[in-house]
Design a protein around this motif. Sequence first.
Motif, PDB file in Angstrom:
ATOM      1  N   ILE A   5       5.071 -11.011  10.864  1.00  0.00           N
ATOM      2  CA  ILE A   5       5.653 -10.639   9.577  1.00  0.00           C
ATOM      3  C   ILE A   5       7.094 -10.195   9.792  1.00  0.00           C
ATOM      4  N   GLU A   6       8.004 -10.609   8.938  1.00  0.00           N
ATOM      5  CA  GLU A   6       9.403 -10.229   9.095  1.00  0.00           C
ATOM      6  C   GLU A   6       9.791  -9.013   8.269  1.00  0.00           C
ATOM      7  N   ALA A   7       9.374  -8.941   7.040  1.00  0.00           N
ATOM      8  CA  ALA A   7       9.833  -7.888   6.131  1.00  0.00           C
ATOM      9  C   ALA A   7       9.143  -6.559   6.422  1.00  0.00           C
ATOM     10  N   TRP A   8       9.944  -5.492   6.508  1.00  0.00           N
ATOM     11  CA  TRP A   8       9.386  -4.172   6.795  1.00  0.00           C
ATOM     12  C   TRP A   8       8.316  -3.744   5.797  1.00  0.00           C
ATOM     13  N   PRO A   9       8.532  -3.902   4.488  1.00  0.00           N
ATOM     14  CA  PRO A   9       7.489  -3.464   3.557  1.00  0.00           C
ATOM     15  C   PRO A   9       6.161  -4.192   3.758  1.00  0.00           C
ATOM     16  N   LEU A  10       6.222  -5.476   4.130  1.00  0.00           N
ATOM     17  CA  LEU A  10       4.994  -6.237   4.352  1.00  0.00           C
ATOM     18  C   LEU A  10       4.319  -5.810   5.656  1.00  0.00           C
ATOM     19  N   LYS A  11       5.120  -5.485   6.673  1.00  0.00           N
ATOM     20  CA  LYS A  11       4.542  -4.927   7.906  1.00  0.00           C
ATOM     21  C   LYS A  11       3.787  -3.641   7.586  1.00  0.00           C
ATOM     22  N   MET A  12       4.423  -2.789   6.772  1.00  0.00           N
ATOM     23  CA  MET A  12       3.833  -1.499   6.447  1.00  0.00           C
ATOM     24  C   MET A  12       2.578  -1.674   5.603  1.00  0.00           C
ATOM     25  N   ALA A  13       2.579  -2.654   4.716  1.00  0.00           N
ATOM     26  CA  ALA A  13       1.392  -2.913   3.903  1.00  0.00           C
ATOM     27  C   ALA A  13       0.215  -3.321   4.781  1.00  0.00           C
ATOM     28  N   ALA A  14       0.480  -4.099   5.826  1.00  0.00           N
ATOM     29  CA  ALA A  14      -0.588  -4.515   6.743  1.00  0.00           C
ATOM     30  C   ALA A  14      -1.118  -3.324   7.537  1.00  0.00           C
ATOM     31  N   ILE A  15      -0.225  -2.452   7.980  1.00  0.00           N
ATOM     32  CA  ILE A  15      -0.646  -1.251   8.707  1.00  0.00           C
ATOM     33  C   ILE A  15      -1.517  -0.371   7.811  1.00  0.00           C
ATOM     34  N   ASN A  16      -1.070  -0.162   6.596  1.00  0.00           N
ATOM     35  CA  ASN A  16      -1.831   0.678   5.668  1.00  0.00           C
ATOM     36  C   ASN A  16      -3.190   0.069   5.351  1.00  0.00           C
ATOM     37  N   ARG A  17      -3.214  -1.233   5.167  1.00  0.00           N
ATOM     38  CA  ARG A  17      -4.490  -1.900   4.859  1.00  0.00           C
ATOM     39  C   ARG A  17      -5.498  -1.686   5.994  1.00  0.00           C
ATOM     40  N   HIS A  18      -5.029  -1.813   7.236  1.00  0.00           N
ATOM     41  CA  HIS A  18      -5.931  -1.632   8.376  1.00  0.00           C
ATOM     42  C   HIS A  18      -6.398  -0.186   8.496  1.00  0.00           C
ATOM     43  N   LEU A  19      -5.443   0.751   8.402  1.00  0.00           N
ATOM     44  CA  LEU A  19      -5.809   2.163   8.592  1.00  0.00           C
ATOM     45  C   LEU A  19      -6.690   2.689   7.459  1.00  0.00           C
ATOM     46  N   PHE A  20      -6.277   2.429   6.237  1.00  0.00           N
ATOM     47  CA  PHE A  20      -6.926   3.083   5.099  1.00  0.00           C
ATOM     48  C   PHE A  20      -8.080   2.270   4.504  1.00  0.00           C
ATOM     49  N   ASP A  21      -7.951   0.947   4.486  1.00  0.00           N
ATOM     50  CA  ASP A  21      -9.016   0.125   3.887  1.00  0.00           C
ATOM     51  C   ASP A  21     -10.063  -0.282   4.925  1.00  0.00           C
ATOM     52  N   GLU A  22      -9.606  -0.750   6.083  1.00  0.00           N
ATOM     53  CA  GLU A  22     -10.553  -1.268   7.075  1.00  0.00           C
ATOM     54  C   GLU A  22     -11.139  -0.167   7.954  1.00  0.00           C
ATOM     55  N   LEU A  23     -10.305   0.741   8.442  1.00  0.00           N
ATOM     56  CA  LEU A  23     -10.805   1.813   9.310  1.00  0.00           C
ATOM     57  C   LEU A  23     -11.308   3.019   8.526  1.00  0.00           C
ATOM     58  N   GLY A  24     -10.863   3.154   7.295  1.00  0.00           N
ATOM     59  CA  GLY A  24     -11.399   4.202   6.436  1.00  0.00           C
ATOM     60  C   GLY A  24     -10.760   5.565   6.553  1.00  0.00           C
ATOM     61  N   TYR A  25      -9.557   5.651   7.110  1.00  0.00           N
ATOM     62  CA  TYR A  25      -8.849   6.932   7.065  1.00  0.00           C
ATOM     63  C   TYR A  25      -8.589   7.294   5.603  1.00  0.00           C
ATOM     64  N   SER A  26      -8.836   8.536   5.260  1.00  0.00           N
ATOM     65  CA  SER A  26      -8.640   8.922   3.860  1.00  0.00           C
ATOM     66  C   SER A  26      -8.356  10.414   3.744  1.00  0.00           C
ATOM     67  N   GLY A  27      -7.795  10.783   2.607  1.00  0.00           N
ATOM     68  CA  GLY A  27      -7.532  12.183   2.330  1.00  0.00           C
ATOM     69  C   GLY A  27      -8.819  12.914   2.000  1.00  0.00           C
ATOM     70  N   ASN A  28      -8.964  14.103   2.549  1.00  0.00           N
ATOM     71  CA  ASN A  28     -10.161  14.901   2.293  1.00  0.00           C
ATOM     72  C   ASN A  28      -9.957  15.680   0.993  1.00  0.00           C
ATOM     73  N   HIS A  29     -10.206  15.009  -0.117  1.00  0.00           N
ATOM     74  CA  HIS A  29     -10.006  15.618  -1.433  1.00  0.00           C
ATOM     75  C   HIS A  29     -11.054  16.690  -1.718  1.00  0.00           C
ATOM     76  N   ASP A  30     -12.257  16.518  -1.167  1.00  0.00           N
ATOM     77  CA  ASP A  30     -13.346  17.447  -1.474  1.00  0.00           C
ATOM     78  C   ASP A  30     -13.223  18.771  -0.735  1.00  0.00           C
ATOM     79  N   GLU A  31     -12.717  18.722   0.492  1.00  0.00           N
ATOM     80  CA  GLU A  31     -12.582  19.943   1.303  1.00  0.00           C
ATOM     81  C   GLU A  31     -11.172  19.998   1.875  1.00  0.00           C
TER      82      GLU A  31
END
Length: 278
Positions: A57-83
């Motif tokens: 990927i060349e564009a920085w925003p698209l690189k970042m979108a891929a990183i976020n997708r892996h961390l937050f959607d695939e691996l499931g890192y998330s904010g602990n809203h409940d606690e």
Amino acid sequence: MTLPDWNSLATQADETLPLLETALLIARDEYPQLDADLYDTLAQSHAEHLRPEIEAIEAWPLKMAAINRHLFDELGYSGNHDEYYDPRNSYLNEVFERRLGNPISLAMVQMEVARRLGVPLDGVSFPGHFLVRLPVDDGLLVMDPFNGGRPLGVDELRERAKPHLGGDIPDDNALLHILDPASHRAILIRILRNLHGVYAEREEWDRAARSADRVLKLAPDQPEALRDRGLAYLHIDHRHGARHDLTRYLQLAPEAPDAHALHERLVELNAGGAARMH
């Protein structure tokens, strides 16, 4: 991975202060058997999984979108809203293992993975919730790690800042200043101040004192940390330490809003007889 020594950090320049290693050093206070290499390897595995995709990927925003997708959607890192105020949200080993965290700890995972992939992601000590930022051709891409890395527009950033600025809406210059990159030292101090706040609220005064003490290892003579450690020392009856810290606080911040009240506490403390060491 070798963790730094607490006594070496005060003299270390911000730009060379190791972020992941020092965050794990903070966690080792609570988890003495912590294996730092395990979390270094885990961060590296996240990055290596992404590397072929990111390099294509060349564009920085698209690189970042891929990183976020892996961390937050695939691996499931998330904010602990409940606690939200669970102290485990601030300890990076727990964040890696539970994949739950607060804004700043999730930002650190995001930054660590992005930087290993050559993406220059920085933290932002935004009022309220910690954010991250990435330089792009036409300005800055600002994201919210607590909410899946969601990009934030200018209007939303202004609204988020408004309650912390006395109700004023920041203009362009003020907003850019707020969005300045946070130094590693500032990030680590914010983690420790979060921990101090959690432990003080729970009246776990030994841990509250420890958290303030660690701030002072990073920034000696920081007034708020001296005050916080001194007050925690009072609660655990370490009167010599309390007297020292509160005296130093009043020397450094004689006009602080709480200076008069703390002066009164110090007078009472000095009248209470010889200090007892614990």
